[in-house]
Scaffold this motif. Sequence first.
Motif: not given
Length: 174
Positions: A77-78, A89-95, A73, A81
């Motif tokens: 992500i942070e 790569s805007f959120s952890f769940i998407e990737n 993460n 990205p």
Amino acid sequence: MASKVIQAIYNDDDVLMLAVKRVKEAHHHIEEIYTPFPVHGLDKAMGLAPTRLAITAFMYGCVGLTVAITMMNFIMIEDWPQNIGGKPSFSFIENMPAFVPIMFELTVFFAAHLMVITFYMRSRLWPFKKAENPDVRTTDDHFLMEVSLNDNEDELTRLLVDTGAVEVKVSEKH
């Protein structure tokens, strides 16, 4: 302070198992048993508590999974990205599907390595430790049972010889 123990040597694991049961029935305290290979059921016959290493393995795996999620993460992500192949790569769940192999590997890595360290520390095995084996024959083909002595040497010697011990001797336990 050193205390006295009686050491009984056996040359068969089945005879040893029966001897352990008879010694426990006679309410004697078995200090330790040295064997050249694992004897299945010996821990139960001696009345030892079940191991809690599986619980620690699970906790270490959870630590590894937490480290993996936190690391991915932060890195992907942070902190930095990147748009790789048009995938945002805007959120952890998407990737998350791409991160599953890394999470699995770090879970196994942490559990395995920390379990080895825990086992060695719990067993008090560390580099350059002097061996505690009282008789070198127990690394080849003999079994040794150490039983505490409490002013009952003759009775205990007779019991151990009756159980099939090929050799019985008294020694100091350090």
